[in-house]
Design a protein around this motif. Sequence first.
Motif, PDB file in Angstrom:
ATOM      1  N   TYR A  31       0.830  -1.204   0.000  1.00 20.52           N
ATOM      2  CA  TYR A  31       0.000   0.000   0.000  1.00 20.52           C
ATOM      3  C   TYR A  31       0.867   1.257   0.000  1.00 20.52           C
ATOM      4  O   TYR A  31       0.535   2.266  -0.624  1.00 20.52           O
ATOM      5  CB  TYR A  31      -0.935   0.004   1.213  1.00 20.52           C
ATOM      6  CG  TYR A  31      -0.228  -0.079   2.543  1.00 20.52           C
ATOM      7  CD1 TYR A  31       0.188   1.060   3.214  1.00 20.52           C
ATOM      8  CD2 TYR A  31       0.037  -1.312   3.131  1.00 20.52           C
ATOM      9  CE1 TYR A  31       0.858   0.987   4.431  1.00 20.52           C
ATOM     10  CE2 TYR A  31       0.698  -1.405   4.347  1.00 20.52           C
ATOM     11  CZ  TYR A  31       1.109  -0.253   4.991  1.00 20.52           C
ATOM     12  OH  TYR A  31       1.781  -0.333   6.186  1.00 20.52           O
ATOM     13  N   SER A  34       3.033   1.560  -3.548  1.00 23.33           N
ATOM     14  CA  SER A  34       2.282   2.038  -4.711  1.00 23.33           C
ATOM     15  C   SER A  34       2.171   3.557  -4.722  1.00 23.33           C
ATOM     16  O   SER A  34       2.366   4.195  -5.767  1.00 23.33           O
ATOM     17  CB  SER A  34       0.889   1.395  -4.750  1.00 23.33           C
ATOM     18  OG  SER A  34       0.152   1.723  -3.592  1.00 23.33           O
ATOM     19  N   HIS A 239      -6.240  -2.170  -6.355  1.00 19.81           N
ATOM     20  CA  HIS A 239      -6.328  -3.068  -5.198  1.00 19.81           C
ATOM     21  C   HIS A 239      -6.850  -4.407  -5.694  1.00 19.81           C
ATOM     22  O   HIS A 239      -7.931  -4.504  -6.253  1.00 19.81           O
ATOM     23  CB  HIS A 239      -7.258  -2.514  -4.115  1.00 19.81           C
ATOM     24  CG  HIS A 239      -7.318  -3.397  -2.900  1.00 19.81           C
ATOM     25  ND1 HIS A 239      -8.240  -4.411  -2.754  1.00 19.81           N
ATOM     26  CD2 HIS A 239      -6.540  -3.433  -1.786  1.00 19.81           C
ATOM     27  CE1 HIS A 239      -8.046  -5.024  -1.602  1.00 19.81           C
ATOM     28  NE2 HIS A 239      -7.028  -4.450  -0.988  1.00 19.81           N
ATOM     29  N   TYR A 248      -1.698  -4.211  -3.428  1.00 17.83           N
ATOM     30  CA  TYR A 248      -1.722  -2.972  -4.199  1.00 17.83           C
ATOM     31  C   TYR A 248      -0.611  -2.955  -5.250  1.00 17.83           C
ATOM     32  O   TYR A 248       0.520  -3.382  -4.982  1.00 17.83           O
ATOM     33  CB  TYR A 248      -1.522  -1.758  -3.286  1.00 17.83           C
ATOM     34  CG  TYR A 248      -2.698  -1.410  -2.411  1.00 17.83           C
ATOM     35  CD1 TYR A 248      -3.738  -0.612  -2.887  1.00 17.83           C
ATOM     36  CD2 TYR A 248      -2.765  -1.856  -1.095  1.00 17.83           C
ATOM     37  CE1 TYR A 248      -4.813  -0.273  -2.084  1.00 17.83           C
ATOM     38  CE2 TYR A 248      -3.838  -1.517  -0.277  1.00 17.83           C
ATOM     39  CZ  TYR A 248      -4.852  -0.726  -0.775  1.00 17.83           C
ATOM     40  OH  TYR A 248      -5.919  -0.388   0.025  1.00 17.83           O
TER      41      TYR A 248
END
Length: 297
Positions: A31, A34, A239, A248
Motif C-alpha cells: 500500500y 504504490s 487493489h 496494491y
Amino acid sequence: MDCRVKAFIRKLENLSISDYHGLSSPGLTCYLNSVLQVLFMTEDFREAVKSKYSTNIDLHLRELFVGLERTESETNHITKKLGITDVYEQRDAAEYFEKILCETSPEASKIFKGDLNHKTTCLVCEKSSESKSGFWILPLAVDDSRRKTVNVKQGLEGFFRVQNVCGDNQIYCESCKEKQDAAIECKMTQCPDVLTLLLKRFTFDYKQSRYVKLYNRVAVARHLHIANCRYNLYAVVHHWGDLTGGHYTADIKSFETGDWYSFNDSVVKRVGQLFEPGDDCLRSCTAYLLMYRKVNE
C-alpha cells in the motif's frame, strides 16, 4: 531477412524492459510502495522535495527518490517515519497517500491540494450558510451491484450535484433555531494541479455486519473536464483481492518517456500504452485511486 534474425527482433520487442526501479520494503507494505511510486513519478513533487524548503519526511523522500533514480531502493526509513510498526498489517493506500502529503512541506504537496466551497440552504427559510475546506482526494461512490459499470465522469458529476437532506439527516438552521430539510451544494473553488479520485470500493454490509469490497467494473476516463479545467489520467493505483488478503500495485505514465509502467513492489515493467487504440476509457475491476494531471492550455 533471416528467419532467426526476425525471431530475435520479435523477442527483443516483447521483452519487458523497464526504465525505472522497484521498492524493497519490509513485510506487506505494498500500500505504501504504490503511492510512493506515484509521488516519485510526479515530476513537480519529485523536484520539490529536493528543494531547500524541507520537512523531516521530505529528507527521507529525497533520499528515497535519489536512490530510485539509480537502483532498487528500500523504504525502511519512510516506514518508520510514518509510524508503521506492524509491517504485516493490511492498510489503506489512500490513507497513507494523504498522510504523506500532510507531513510533506507545503511547497511539495501543494500540487495535490484543492479547495471546496460548501453551501447549505434551508428549504424553509431559504437562508444559506457557506464554509470552505481543502482536500487531497475526492471520494466517488461505487454502486453495490456487480452487474453495473460505474462511470467516473458520472460519479464526479454526482459528487457536485445538489443533495437534498431530510428526515433523520436534517440540518440545524441558525435562522429557524431547529433542524430543517436542506439543500447541500459543493463547488470546487481551486483546482489542484493533480486531481486524485478515490473509488469507494470498501463499504459496510449491514446484512453481514462487516466491511466488504465492491468489485464493480469501473469505466475510467482518459480525460476529465471540471471547473473549466482539463485533466489527463497519469496514474492508477489498483487493489487486488479482498479486505483480508489484498495487494496494491500501480500503473503510471512516465513524464519522461510517455509510456505506461506497472509498479509491483520490487518489480517494474513497461507496458507501453494502457488504453486500446481509439479508446478513451479504461474498464477495470481493480482501480482504486486515480490521479489526473491538469493540462495547461
